[in-house]
Motif scaffolding. Structure first.
Motif, PDB file in Angstrom:
ATOM      1  N   ASP A 280      88.063  66.524 -36.182  1.00  0.00           N
ATOM      2  CA  ASP A 280      86.716  66.632 -36.735  1.00  0.00           C
ATOM      3  C   ASP A 280      86.545  67.820 -37.669  1.00  0.00           C
ATOM      4  O   ASP A 280      85.608  67.835 -38.484  1.00  0.00           O
ATOM      5  CB  ASP A 280      85.678  66.743 -35.597  1.00  0.00           C
ATOM      6  N   ASP A 281      87.431  68.824 -37.586  1.00  0.00           N
ATOM      7  CA  ASP A 281      87.274  69.991 -38.447  1.00  0.00           C
ATOM      8  C   ASP A 281      87.999  69.845 -39.785  1.00  0.00           C
ATOM      9  O   ASP A 281      88.050  70.807 -40.563  1.00  0.00           O
ATOM     10  CB  ASP A 281      87.722  71.262 -37.728  1.00  0.00           C
ATOM     11  N   ARG A 282      88.529  68.632 -40.068  1.00  0.00           N
ATOM     12  CA  ARG A 282      89.180  68.425 -41.374  1.00  0.00           C
ATOM     13  C   ARG A 282      88.135  68.579 -42.487  1.00  0.00           C
ATOM     14  O   ARG A 282      87.101  67.917 -42.471  1.00  0.00           O
ATOM     15  CB  ARG A 282      89.812  67.037 -41.431  1.00  0.00           C
ATOM     16  N   PRO A 283      88.361  69.477 -43.457  1.00  0.00           N
ATOM     17  CA  PRO A 283      87.364  69.710 -44.507  1.00  0.00           C
ATOM     18  C   PRO A 283      87.117  68.470 -45.376  1.00  0.00           C
ATOM     19  O   PRO A 283      88.044  67.708 -45.678  1.00  0.00           O
ATOM     20  CB  PRO A 283      87.987  70.842 -45.340  1.00  0.00           C
ATOM     21  N   VAL A 284      85.860  68.301 -45.756  1.00  0.00           N
ATOM     22  CA  VAL A 284      85.435  67.212 -46.640  1.00  0.00           C
ATOM     23  C   VAL A 284      84.494  67.792 -47.683  1.00  0.00           C
ATOM     24  O   VAL A 284      83.621  68.604 -47.354  1.00  0.00           O
ATOM     25  CB  VAL A 284      84.712  66.094 -45.858  1.00  0.00           C
ATOM     26  N   ALA A 285      84.664  67.374 -48.926  1.00  0.00           N
ATOM     27  CA  ALA A 285      83.719  67.741 -49.988  1.00  0.00           C
ATOM     28  C   ALA A 285      83.292  66.469 -50.708  1.00  0.00           C
ATOM     29  O   ALA A 285      84.095  65.558 -50.906  1.00  0.00           O
ATOM     30  CB  ALA A 285      84.340  68.715 -50.972  1.00  0.00           C
TER      31      ALA A 285
ATOM     32  N   THR B 150      96.614  55.207 -46.239  1.00  0.00           N
ATOM     33  CA  THR B 150      95.470  56.118 -46.349  1.00  0.00           C
ATOM     34  C   THR B 150      95.289  56.907 -45.061  1.00  0.00           C
ATOM     35  O   THR B 150      95.051  58.133 -45.092  1.00  0.00           O
ATOM     36  CB  THR B 150      94.192  55.334 -46.676  1.00  0.00           C
ATOM     37  N   LEU B 151      95.406  56.255 -43.927  1.00  0.00           N
ATOM     38  CA  LEU B 151      95.279  56.964 -42.651  1.00  0.00           C
ATOM     39  C   LEU B 151      96.394  57.991 -42.485  1.00  0.00           C
ATOM     40  O   LEU B 151      96.166  59.093 -41.968  1.00  0.00           O
ATOM     41  CB  LEU B 151      95.289  55.967 -41.502  1.00  0.00           C
ATOM     42  N   ALA B 152      97.589  57.650 -42.956  1.00  0.00           N
ATOM     43  CA  ALA B 152      98.696  58.604 -42.881  1.00  0.00           C
ATOM     44  C   ALA B 152      98.431  59.811 -43.771  1.00  0.00           C
ATOM     45  O   ALA B 152      98.741  60.955 -43.397  1.00  0.00           O
ATOM     46  CB  ALA B 152     100.002  57.919 -43.281  1.00  0.00           C
ATOM     47  N   SER B 153      97.845  59.590 -44.951  1.00  0.00           N
ATOM     48  CA  SER B 153      97.546  60.720 -45.836  1.00  0.00           C
ATOM     49  C   SER B 153      96.461  61.603 -45.234  1.00  0.00           C
ATOM     50  O   SER B 153      96.512  62.832 -45.356  1.00  0.00           O
ATOM     51  CB  SER B 153      97.118  60.215 -47.217  1.00  0.00           C
ATOM     52  N   LEU B 154      95.474  60.993 -44.575  1.00  0.00           N
ATOM     53  CA  LEU B 154      94.425  61.770 -43.929  1.00  0.00           C
ATOM     54  C   LEU B 154      94.976  62.617 -42.790  1.00  0.00           C
ATOM     55  O   LEU B 154      94.490  63.722 -42.521  1.00  0.00           O
ATOM     56  CB  LEU B 154      93.337  60.833 -43.400  1.00  0.00           C
TER      57      LEU B 154
ATOM     58  N   ILE C 204      84.792  61.836 -53.248  1.00  0.00           N
ATOM     59  CA  ILE C 204      84.971  62.417 -51.919  1.00  0.00           C
ATOM     60  C   ILE C 204      86.375  63.002 -51.827  1.00  0.00           C
ATOM     61  O   ILE C 204      87.356  62.323 -52.154  1.00  0.00           O
ATOM     62  CB  ILE C 204      84.753  61.355 -50.827  1.00  0.00           C
ATOM     63  N   VAL C 205      86.458  64.245 -51.390  1.00  0.00           N
ATOM     64  CA  VAL C 205      87.749  64.925 -51.237  1.00  0.00           C
ATOM     65  C   VAL C 205      87.915  65.305 -49.770  1.00  0.00           C
ATOM     66  O   VAL C 205      87.044  65.955 -49.185  1.00  0.00           O
ATOM     67  CB  VAL C 205      87.822  66.197 -52.111  1.00  0.00           C
ATOM     68  N   ILE C 206      89.048  64.899 -49.201  1.00  0.00           N
ATOM     69  CA  ILE C 206      89.321  65.193 -47.793  1.00  0.00           C
ATOM     70  C   ILE C 206      90.645  65.937 -47.708  1.00  0.00           C
ATOM     71  O   ILE C 206      91.669  65.473 -48.218  1.00  0.00           O
ATOM     72  CB  ILE C 206      89.388  63.894 -46.956  1.00  0.00           C
ATOM     73  N   GLY C 207      90.619  67.099 -47.076  1.00  0.00           N
ATOM     74  CA  GLY C 207      91.825  67.912 -46.944  1.00  0.00           C
ATOM     75  C   GLY C 207      91.485  69.388 -47.040  1.00  0.00           C
ATOM     76  O   GLY C 207      90.355  69.771 -47.352  1.00  0.00           O
ATOM     77  N   ASP C 208      92.477  70.229 -46.797  1.00  0.00           N
ATOM     78  CA  ASP C 208      92.224  71.666 -46.732  1.00  0.00           C
ATOM     79  C   ASP C 208      91.777  72.254 -48.062  1.00  0.00           C
ATOM     80  O   ASP C 208      91.129  73.313 -48.082  1.00  0.00           O
ATOM     81  CB  ASP C 208      93.470  72.392 -46.231  1.00  0.00           C
TER      82      ASP C 208
END
Length: 271
Positions: free
Chosen positions: A208-213, A174-178, A248-252
């Motif tokens: 810190d600027d990685r987008p999250v929704a 999971t950390l690698a995917s993030l 929760i969605v994390i990524g561009d």
């Protein structure tokens, strides 16, 4: 168009319980909520059911109002801090009613085999000699972000998807995917774990600027979406009183303005 799970006279009556004959169990994915997002097979199986063992999420409430009055509905839904019926007891219910000659539908939110424990229920039925099959459903991991205009993969932005259970540990994968900007990470059942997720990600060097929704109550009239960043999401989620159910969605792909105008941030769905 209003959908119904009641049997028409032309198609014959539903099979009644017969203790001399073993029934069957159908583990059915109900999708993200609206009944019209279920498959045609799911609708047919519900129309044939004698017993429906239903989760809290998915189309359970809508289904209840459309079943014949003689269908037994058993609520086994779990919620935050609420686990009224352990999984072993759910398995036993499925087996017991099928052995009594019933057609049993185990109605689950999303897809039964994506963090839904459907495999455990299939295993329990097979071990007891009960005929069992699985009907797939639209998973909330993809459909709930989609309802907010978030594609979990998008050409030139993200080419892979990592889905994680927020109630479990955040492993190296999971950390690698993030950390990989070409991967979208989707967290289910993760609202309570958001502080732990953010701490783990920042500790792993995720910017810190990685987008999250965060998409709450996807595909319902109560849907709303918070678009933030890893560094700001804890404060903004607390200020907005984000609650379950949420994805929760994390990524561009989660950044504001990718498909929808940024002005739609945290607006309630117009459904």
């Amino acid at each position: 168009m209003r959908l119904s799970f009641r049997r028409r006279a032309a198609t014959g009556s539903r099979r009644r319980a017969n203790p001399t004959r073993v029934g069957r169990v159908d583990v059915v994915g109900g999708g993200p909520g609206p009944a019209d997002l279920m498959t045609l097979r799911a609708h047919r199986l519900l129309a044939e059911a004698d017993v429906v063992v239903a989760d809290r999420l998915g189309p359970a409430d809508e289904v209840r109002t459309r079943l014949d009055s003689d269908v037994l509905i058993i609520d086994v839904g779990k919620g935050p801090g609420r686990d009224p019926i352990p999984q072993a007891q759910i398995n036993a219910l499925l087996v017991a009613h099928a052995r009594a000659g019933m057609r049993v539908v185990r109605l689950k939110g999303g897809d039964p085999f994506l963090l839904g424990r459907g495999g455990e229920e299939v295993f329990a039925c097979e071990a007891a000699g009960i005929p069992v099959s699985v009907t797939p459903g639209v998973t909330s991991a993809i459909s709930v972000p989609q309802a907010a205009g978030i594609p979990v993969t998008h050409r030139g932005v993200a080419s892979a998807l990592h889905v994680v259970n927020g109630q479990g540990p955040f492993t190296g994968s999971t950390l690698a995917s993030l950390a990989d900007p070409s991967v979208t990470t989707v967290v289910l059942m993760g609202v309570a774990a958001l502080p732990r997720l953010v701490d783990a990600a920042r500790g792993h060097g995720i910017p810190d600027d990685r987008p999250v929704a965060i998409v709450e109550n996807g595909h319902t009239p109560r849907q709303r979406t918070l678009r933030s960043t890893l560094g700001a999401v804890l404060d903004e989620a607390a200020a907005a009183h984000v609650t379950n159910p949420a994805v929760i969605v994390i990524g561009d792909v989660a950044r504001a303005g990718l498909l929808l105008p940024a002005s739609t941030q945290y607006a309630e769905s117009a459904m």
